[in-house]
Enzyme design. Sequence first.
Site, PDB file in Angstrom:
ATOM      1  N   GLU A   1       0.859  -1.182   0.000  1.00 45.58           N
ATOM      2  CA  GLU A   1       0.000   0.000   0.000  1.00 45.58           C
ATOM      3  C   GLU A   1       0.893   1.229   0.000  1.00 45.58           C
ATOM      4  OE1 GLU A   1      -2.600   0.278   3.302  1.00 45.58           O
ATOM      5  OE2 GLU A   1      -3.385  -1.757   3.110  1.00 45.58           O
TER       6      GLU A   1
ATOM      7  N   ASP B   1      -5.073   8.831  10.210  1.00 43.75           N
ATOM      8  CA  ASP B   1      -3.674   8.480  10.421  1.00 43.75           C
ATOM      9  C   ASP B   1      -3.205   8.889  11.807  1.00 43.75           C
ATOM     10  OD1 ASP B   1      -3.687   7.628   7.838  1.00 43.75           O
ATOM     11  OD2 ASP B   1      -2.691   9.400   7.028  1.00 43.75           O
TER      12      ASP B   1
END
EC number: 4.2.1.20
Length: 270
Positions: free
Chosen positions: A51, A62
Amino acid sequence: MTASSTATAFAAARAEGRSALIGYLPAGYPSVEGSINAMRTMVEAGCDAIEIGLPYSDPVMDGPTIQAAAQQALDAGVRTSDVLDVVAAVAETGVPTLVMTYWNPIERYGVERWAGDLAKAGGAGLITPDITPDHGSAWVEAADAHDLDKVFLVAPSSTDERIALTAEASRGFVYAAAVMGVTGARDATSDLAGPLVRRVRATGDIPVAVGIGVSNGDQAAEVAAFADGVIVGSAFVRCLLDHAGDEAAGLEALRALTTDLAEGVRRGQN
């Protein structure tokens, strides 16, 4: 360039009676070339798919580790075109290579243009954490036109109806975000992961990969016992952050961690 769907990685891992190991790093950290070297190292050491994060200035999911690396990439001037260059370089290894991104950069780039350019670069598809299938019709249409994977997310809070909708719309695999809150390595895996995987599997046979903050081989083995794929991100990024300014040491740390995780998914054969 012909893209390789992540379905091939899951099929190969399943043939070996194990889960697939999926590794994440943001493009452009510590540099564009440095991120390519890092991802290639991860492939060499045992990652079945990669990824590639598209650095974004306002991440919602995140954690601080990934945010720090992504911000440094942005500060260095990394742009969407650089991400596509990284995709092309990593896809040359032969492993399925996806981009993980928030939706705003794709809208700015142009959805159809993005799908075409991603396919030309050899990308397998896109992971979209902040859009759902019923609000992502433009991406679904463009992805289908270019034979790209569409990876949507489910969470422990998802209803059975939502899980079924997501599994039906996804191509490649379903991303099970089995920890509520932002991403990041954790000391223990979540007891929510197993039930979430079972709920997705009840809808069909699409592979389910779990992102849960795995940071070592023992945790990878635990998740691999019930999931089709183990996704690791923050732990890989931390290897590079901890060795900032010393690329060789960072790559050595990445190789060691990947080897440990790859051994873990084999110990946790499901």
